[in-house]
Design an enzyme around this catalytic site. Structure first.
Site, PDB file in Angstrom:
ATOM      1  N   SER A   1      21.444 -28.813  18.061  1.00 13.08           N
ATOM      2  CA  SER A   1      21.977 -29.413  19.276  1.00 13.08           C
ATOM      3  C   SER A   1      22.436 -28.358  20.287  1.00 13.08           C
ATOM      4  O   SER A   1      21.647 -27.580  20.784  1.00 13.08           O
ATOM      5  CB  SER A   1      23.110 -30.374  18.906  1.00 13.08           C
ATOM      6  OG  SER A   1      23.523 -31.138  19.994  1.00 13.08           O
TER       7      SER A   1
ATOM      8  N   ASP B   1      21.439 -30.832  26.650  1.00 15.27           N
ATOM      9  CA  ASP B   1      21.717 -29.802  25.659  1.00 15.27           C
ATOM     10  C   ASP B   1      20.432 -29.436  24.929  1.00 15.27           C
ATOM     11  O   ASP B   1      19.342 -29.872  25.309  1.00 15.27           O
ATOM     12  CB  ASP B   1      22.825 -30.245  24.696  1.00 15.27           C
ATOM     13  CG  ASP B   1      22.417 -31.420  23.825  1.00 15.27           C
ATOM     14  OD1 ASP B   1      21.464 -32.132  24.193  1.00 15.27           O
ATOM     15  OD2 ASP B   1      23.060 -31.641  22.782  1.00 15.27           O
TER      16      ASP B   1
ATOM     17  N   ASP C   1      18.886 -30.237  22.231  1.00 13.19           N
ATOM     18  CA  ASP C   1      17.956 -31.258  21.728  1.00 13.19           C
ATOM     19  C   ASP C   1      17.916 -32.488  22.615  1.00 13.19           C
ATOM     20  O   ASP C   1      17.318 -33.502  22.260  1.00 13.19           O
ATOM     21  CB  ASP C   1      18.286 -31.645  20.284  1.00 13.19           C
ATOM     22  CG  ASP C   1      19.616 -32.373  20.153  1.00 13.19           C
ATOM     23  OD1 ASP C   1      20.486 -32.192  21.024  1.00 13.19           O
ATOM     24  OD2 ASP C   1      19.789 -33.104  19.161  1.00 13.19           O
TER      25      ASP C   1
ATOM     26  N   ASP D   1      19.929 -34.854  23.573  1.00 14.18           N
ATOM     27  CA  ASP D   1      20.569 -36.142  23.321  1.00 14.18           C
ATOM     28  C   ASP D   1      21.910 -36.232  24.036  1.00 14.18           C
ATOM     29  O   ASP D   1      22.648 -37.195  23.872  1.00 14.18           O
ATOM     30  CB  ASP D   1      20.730 -36.406  21.819  1.00 14.18           C
ATOM     31  CG  ASP D   1      21.679 -35.438  21.122  1.00 14.18           C
ATOM     32  OD1 ASP D   1      22.104 -34.451  21.756  1.00 14.18           O
ATOM     33  OD2 ASP D   1      21.981 -35.666  19.935  1.00 14.18           O
TER      34      ASP D   1
END
Length: 447
Positions: free
Chosen positions: A102, A241, A243, A245
């Protein structure tokens, strides 16, 4: 039963240090594959990743693990976490995997798992997988070993999906948007989707090299985006960010807008058009008290959960809400996705601004947040300062002093050996004092 390897959001750690090693990744693949082999059909797993250098290593290791227990593997390459969840369901897969840490630096990595319904796994599923990791999953006979293939059009599939969530009666024609992809998983799909919807796109954080993910860019480092939005005269900036999400927005004046304001914007807009379900939204204990008061003033409620978007989603599913998320920018819109989706949330924000016909600074400033302070105290692994009697006594005294005039939230991080101390209230001086008092108590026993 407590989980040994899984934390708040999957398994995470520094790469090439247990548990984030190639050997462990292969074991997770074998265990998860064995757990989700149900029935006699040909089983399939979708594996995506972000742009970290270690993603190659973990992707190959997990592919070996899954194929060893008889699962076919579909590799989609660098893709946002929500795209992997979406592709898991659209490809009728039995399991989805996202290899990502992340918003963490490149040296970290993680493994997130999704069930066949596209939702993150339950605690019970994670415990079952951990049991198989330590007991060795049964290998498939030689003739039943799985195959692996790479799908080249996965990006296009996700871009098409994301665009379909934007209202057909609206347009982004002529709107200048700066999008920061954190040198992460959305470096291609986010700028492409916005451009295809008609926006004038200025993209930063779109040159990943395996080592620069989240490095001075993205939702946790928005300074560059703030400067670029003002310099470009853009209508707003979008920060994702690693990833993708998570979403943070920057208004045309270069000011950061957090997840609380974004959730309030979407929820109130949907409520006015009769689209909001549950008469409110779901957020965590970290969301600002100002959000709760604002929603109440608009006839809406706020349901709070423990920290972690998985707990937000569980509450949303149980009680019929379709908007929820975290102050950090994980925003879940369950009409469209089974997990947080930064791009889809951004499109809903853009829709609200387009409908209002006013600047982002006006549309997105829904309420004045109460003073809120969050501090972290690191401690030695294997030791929990919150169990100490002196820390518990300090917490009890502070809660008594606040006495309804503020909130105190203290928790152990689910991803690192850190105690997070947050307080908020109408008096900033008092908030600072109580946070420092608790932090001092934790440090005294953690030293």
């Amino acid at each position: 039963m407590a989980r040994k390897y899984f934390g708040t959001d999957g398994i995470r750690g520094a790469t090439n240090i247990f548990p984030m090693t190639a050997e462990m990744a292969m074991k997770v693949g074998m265990a998860a594959g064995a757990h989700f082999r149900r029935g006699d059909h040909r089983h399939r797993v979708v594996i995506g990743k972000d742009t970290r250098l270690s993603g190659y290593m973990l992707e190959n290791a997990m592919t070996a693990g899954f194929t060893a227990v008889g699962m076919d593997v579909v590799l989609v390459g660098p893709m946002p976490t929500p795209a992997v969840a979406m592709l898991t369901t659209s490809m009728r897969a039995d399991l989805g995997v996202m290899i990502s840490a992340s918003h963490n630096p490149f040296a970290d990595n993680g493994i997130k798992l999704f069930g066949p319904d596209g939702y993150k796994l339950s605690d019970a599923d994670e415990v079952a997988i951990e049991t198989l990791i330590e007991s060795d999953a049964q290998l498939a006979p030689s003739a039943e070993i799985g195959r692996a293939r790479r799908v080249e059009d996965a990006r296009g599939r996700y871009i098409h999906f994301a665009k379909s969530t934007f209202p057909t009666d609206l347009s982004l024609d002529g709107i200048k948007i700066v999008v920061d992809c954190a040198n992460g998983a959305a470096y291609h799909v986010a700028p492409s989707a916005l451009w295809e919807l008609g926006a004038e796109v200025v993209a930063i954080g779109v040159t990943p090299n395996g080592l620069n993910i989240n490095d001075g860019v993205g939702s946790t480092a928005p300074d560059q985006l703030c400067e670029r939005v003002v310099a470009e005269g853009a209508a707003l900036g979008i920060a994702l960010d690693g990833d993708a999400d998570r979403l943070i927005v920057v208004d045309e004046k270069g000011r950061v807008v957090d997840g609380d304001q974004l959730m309030a914007t979407i929820a109130c807009g949907w409520s006015r058009r009769g689209l909001l379900k549950g008469d409110g939204l779901v957020a965590t204990v970290m969301s600002n008290l100002g959000l709760e008061r604002h929603l109440s003033a608009n006839g809406l409620g706020l349901q709070r959960t423990s920290v972690g978007d998985r707990y937000v989603l569980e509450k949303m599913r149980a009680d019929g809400f379709n908007v929820g998320g975290e102050q950090s920018g994980h925003i879940i819109l369950s009409d469209y996705a089974t997990t947080g989706d930064g791009l889809v949330a951004a499109l809903q924000i853009l829709a609200e601004i387009a409908r209002a016909g006013r600047p982002a600074s006006e549309v997105l400033h829904q309420f004045d947040p109460l003073p809120q302070i969050l501090k972290n105290v690191r401690f030695a692994a294997g030791f929990t300062p919150l169990d100490d009697a002196t820390v518990q006594e300090a917490i009890a005294e502070v809660e008594a002093e606040l006495d309804g005039n503020g909130r105190l939230v203290i928790r152990k991080s689910g991803t690192e050996p850190v105690i997070r101390v947050m307080a908020e209230g109408d008096d900033r001086g008092e908030v600072e004092r109580v946070v420092d008092r608790i932090c001092d108590a934790v440090r005294a026993v953690a030293a």
